[in-house]
Design a protein around this motif. Structure first.
Motif, PDB file in Angstrom:
ATOM      1  N   LYS A 161      10.830  28.783  58.148  1.00 57.62           N
ATOM      2  CA  LYS A 161      10.692  27.680  57.203  1.00 57.62           C
ATOM      3  C   LYS A 161      10.918  28.155  55.771  1.00 57.62           C
ATOM      4  CE  LYS A 161       7.842  23.634  56.256  1.00 57.62           C
ATOM      5  NZ  LYS A 161       6.652  22.857  56.673  1.00 57.62           N
ATOM      6  N   GLU A 164      14.604  28.489  55.195  1.00 59.26           N
ATOM      7  CA  GLU A 164      15.208  27.179  54.985  1.00 59.26           C
ATOM      8  C   GLU A 164      14.925  26.650  53.583  1.00 59.26           C
ATOM      9  OE1 GLU A 164      17.322  25.565  56.821  1.00 59.26           O
ATOM     10  OE2 GLU A 164      17.268  27.133  58.343  1.00 59.26           O
ATOM     11  N   GLN A 165      13.692  26.788  53.126  1.00 57.95           N
ATOM     12  CA  GLN A 165      13.322  26.276  51.805  1.00 57.95           C
ATOM     13  C   GLN A 165      14.100  26.981  50.695  1.00 57.95           C
ATOM     14  OE1 GLN A 165       9.103  26.870  52.022  1.00 57.95           O
ATOM     15  NE2 GLN A 165       8.731  24.960  53.119  1.00 57.95           N
ATOM     16  N   GLN A 168      17.613  25.785  50.708  1.00 57.26           N
ATOM     17  CA  GLN A 168      17.697  24.450  50.120  1.00 57.26           C
ATOM     18  C   GLN A 168      17.659  24.513  48.596  1.00 57.26           C
ATOM     19  OE1 GLN A 168      14.424  22.398  51.962  1.00 57.26           O
ATOM     20  NE2 GLN A 168      15.365  22.420  53.976  1.00 57.26           N
ATOM     21  N   TYR A 232      16.245  18.180  48.220  1.00 60.91           N
ATOM     22  CA  TYR A 232      17.096  18.317  49.396  1.00 60.91           C
ATOM     23  C   TYR A 232      16.557  17.384  50.478  1.00 60.91           C
ATOM     24  CZ  TYR A 232      19.402  20.726  53.339  1.00 60.91           C
ATOM     25  OH  TYR A 232      20.153  21.035  54.439  1.00 60.91           O
ATOM     26  N   GLU A 234      15.536  16.555  53.757  1.00 62.63           N
ATOM     27  CA  GLU A 234      15.182  17.288  54.976  1.00 62.63           C
ATOM     28  C   GLU A 234      15.157  16.384  56.209  1.00 62.63           C
ATOM     29  OE1 GLU A 234      11.537  19.434  54.995  1.00 62.63           O
ATOM     30  OE2 GLU A 234      12.250  21.011  53.668  1.00 62.63           O
ATOM     31  N   ARG A 249      12.592  17.628  50.043  1.00 67.03           N
ATOM     32  CA  ARG A 249      11.943  18.840  49.547  1.00 67.03           C
ATOM     33  C   ARG A 249      12.340  19.054  48.091  1.00 67.03           C
ATOM     34  NH1 ARG A 249       7.892  21.693  51.522  1.00 67.03           N
ATOM     35  NH2 ARG A 249       8.833  21.242  53.555  1.00 67.03           N
ATOM     36  N   TYR A 255       7.007  18.508  49.605  1.00 69.65           N
ATOM     37  CA  TYR A 255       7.742  17.612  50.484  1.00 69.65           C
ATOM     38  C   TYR A 255       7.333  16.185  50.125  1.00 69.65           C
ATOM     39  CZ  TYR A 255       9.146  15.419  54.951  1.00 69.65           C
ATOM     40  OH  TYR A 255       9.708  14.627  55.916  1.00 69.65           O
ATOM     41  N   ILE A 270      21.139  13.613  55.930  1.00 72.63           N
ATOM     42  CA  ILE A 270      20.338  14.837  55.919  1.00 72.63           C
ATOM     43  C   ILE A 270      21.194  15.973  55.361  1.00 72.63           C
ATOM     44  CG2 ILE A 270      19.236  16.588  57.383  1.00 72.63           C
ATOM     45  CD1 ILE A 270      18.362  14.358  59.254  1.00 72.63           C
TER      46      ILE A 270
END
Length: 330
Positions: A161, A164-165, A168, A232, A234, A249, A255, A270
């Protein structure tokens, strides 16, 4: 984690780095910071020119670290330009008996990450240039493609995670070509009819007893809903409770959750990057059932905020933030 060794090529890069700062008086390190965003981005871009790691990935890592430090007691809030925190076990080496070691040779002996980035002979984890130089060298040891950087991030953070963050955040910075992205916006345009109050913690019964994790903003069907931040996309789609909903995000690693929509902005997908004030959907009354269920309650926007601290994510009351954004536009 790959072992970092200082060889002749790295030494040469280090010399170029030092000289580049020596002959750039407008951005010389150590001067009073008049423009922290500009100075910070300058450092990221300088590292890109020396190592080939895209500046927006360095900015994304720094922003991620900045966001989690605000909600973690075990991570110190740094006072300089760079927020990246490299724990002593990584900086000096896991087996190093001195967790405060700043000697590059002994750090290297114990397979620590810490490097001297400003040429003062010390690898100081409190020094902005040493930290940024170290992180950039670490990333470059894995390669320069996006996939290489993602592997390096996984090896460092051990959390998908987080990878991914950061990715982003990097895409957001890449699109707008700046880190100065602080604007935020109320989700309903000024001049339109709406009402809301603090509903955080109110009881909800559909689907089982639970508490309300957000603020309900009541408005007419079809009222445009806007993104409150640079972010972004998500999540988009149906949720049994929230109906048609969007999850975005933000760069603060929050979030932002928009639920009970009548539908989405047609062009949005997305993975899209949005900005404050951009329309993302429309007020509705969807939810509390199978896909397409409507009308079980008056039309409104359910607005939620969830913060991630690098380990877990939880909801908090968005009402004070909505009030602030509403006041700021007046």
């Amino acid at each position: 984690m790959k072992k970092i060794r200082i060889n002749q090529n790295i030494t040469l890069i280090l010399l170029v780095f030092i000289l580049s700062f020596t002959f750039t008086p407008l951005h010389a390190f150590g001067e009073k910071i008049e423009d922290p965003y500009g100075e910070r981005q300058y450092l990221f871009e300088k590292m890109e020119s020396l190592f080939g790691i895209p500046w927006y990935y360095l900015a994304a890592i720094d922003q991620y670290e900045r966001s989690i430090a605000k909600v973690r007691k075990d991570i110190p809030v740094k006072e300089g330009l760079i927020a990246i925190y490299i724990p002593p076990s990584k900086w000096t080496g896991f087996l190093n008996p001195n967790p405060n070691d700043v000697e590059p040779k002994s750090i290297q002996f114990f397979n620590g990450m810490g490097l001297d980035g400003n040429g003062d002979g010390l690898a100081d984890p409190k020094n902005d240039l040493d930290v940024l130089f170290t992180m950039t060298q670490y990333l470059s040891s894995y390669g320069f493609k996006e996939e290489d950087i993602r592997i390096a991030l996984w090896e460092y953070y051990k959390r998908e995670k987080t990878v991914e963050q950061i990715s982003q955040f990097a895409k957001i910075y890449q699109k707008f070509d700046t880190i100065f992205l602080t604007k935020q916006s109320f989700p309903i345009s000024k001049g339109l009819q709406y009402s809301y109050r603090s509903t955080w913690g109110d009881a909800r019964g559909w689907g089982g007893r639970r508490m309300h994790e957000g603020t309900d903003i009541f408005a007419s069907y079809g009222t445009p809903v806007k993104s409150v931040c640079y972010g972004y996309v998500e999540v988009m789609g149906w949720n049994i409770y929230g109906g048609w909903r969007v999850g975005i995000r933000g760069l603060d690693n929050i979030y932002y959750y928009y639920a009970h929509l009548a539908g989405f902005e047609k062009s949005m997908r997305i993975g899209d990057i949005v900005e404050p004030g951009q329309i993302i959907g429309y007020v509705g009354s969807s939810g509390y059932g199978k896909p397409g269920t409507q009308g079980k309650f008056p039309p409104h926007l359910h607005f939620g905020m969830y913060i991630d601290n690098g380990r877990t994510e939880w909801a908090f009351d968005p009402y004070p933030y909505l009030r602030k954004w509403e006041r700021q536009r007046k």
